[in-house]
Design a protein around this motif. Structure first.
Motif, PDB file in Angstrom:
ATOM      1  N   SER A  65       0.811  -1.213   0.000  1.00 46.67           N
ATOM      2  CA  SER A  65       0.000   0.000   0.000  1.00 46.67           C
ATOM      3  C   SER A  65       0.851   1.272   0.000  1.00 46.67           C
ATOM      4  O   SER A  65       1.702   1.463   0.864  1.00 46.67           O
ATOM      5  N   GLY A  66       0.622   2.123  -1.003  1.00 47.04           N
ATOM      6  CA  GLY A  66       1.272   3.414  -1.076  1.00 47.04           C
ATOM      7  C   GLY A  66       2.748   3.393  -1.395  1.00 47.04           C
ATOM      8  O   GLY A  66       3.448   4.373  -1.166  1.00 47.04           O
ATOM      9  N   HIS A 111      -2.395   4.246  -1.932  1.00 47.30           N
ATOM     10  CA  HIS A 111      -2.639   3.922  -0.522  1.00 47.30           C
ATOM     11  C   HIS A 111      -3.963   3.167  -0.444  1.00 47.30           C
ATOM     12  O   HIS A 111      -4.971   3.614  -0.997  1.00 47.30           O
TER      13      HIS A 111
END
Length: 186
Positions: free
Chosen positions: A92-93, A123
């Motif tokens: 994520s991200g 994200h």
């Protein structure tokens, strides 16, 4: 073809190639101590091709393997939902790399390539991760996601080969096959 992956068969079909036979290689895919991701992808693809080439010495054998890494950390196929969630939280991200090794054995000679693709995920909220894990698409996928499915919505940027992230870089595969002298049946 030394793979039972339906995605790889579909990708080959995109460039007009249909394997004469599917014969998956059953090898130990455990990384060696301190083995780097690109080297692992190359070793696994070459090992799979070698195993199947022994069973079919007169044939041209194609094999591939995909490895997902965040830095030096390998994200293999998640064992369960909890591990899939951990992988997605890690991705994520941030950027990660997908290494896809391909190997072709023809007339006892092995040629190979490793394609390095950089992928950036947006994200992800806990709700997005939970919803994705609930689909089951993560099962059997290195890194815990399939870019050809719902996880495509997570990808902000990709630098490299999209089909390599799916499991088979088509440009390099085609070049390796044609480089052996192989031609599709007319």
């Amino acid at each position: 073809m030394a793979s039972s992956s339906p995605r790889r068969v579909e990708l080959l079909a995109q460039i007009g190639i249909t394997p004469d036979q599917i014969d998956p290689a059953d090898i130990d895919e455990t990384p060696l101590e301190a083995e780097m991701p690109a080297r692992l992808a190359q070793r696994l693809a070459s090992s799979k091709a070698a195993v199947v080439a022994e069973r079919h010495p007169e044939d041209v054998v194609l094999a591939a393997d995909t490895v997902v890494a965040v830095g030096r950390r390998l994200l293999e196929k998640p064992a369960d939902e909890a591990e899939a969630r951990r992988f997605l939280k890690l991705l994520s991200g941030r950027n990660h790399r997908v290494f896809t090794g391909i190997a072709v054995v023809a007339e006892g000679r092995t040629t190979w390539r490793v394609v390095d693709t950089r992928v950036t995920f947006k994200h992800l909220s806990d709700a997005e991760i939970d919803a994705y894990v609930a689909t089951g698409e993560w099962r059997g996928k290195a890194g815990g996601y399939g870019i050809q499915g719902r996880a495509a919505a997570f990808v902000q940027r990709i630098v490299g080969s999209h089909p390599a992230v799916m499991g088979l870089p088509l440009f390099e595969t085609s070049n390796l096959l044609y480089g052996t002298g192989w031609r599709p049946a007319a």
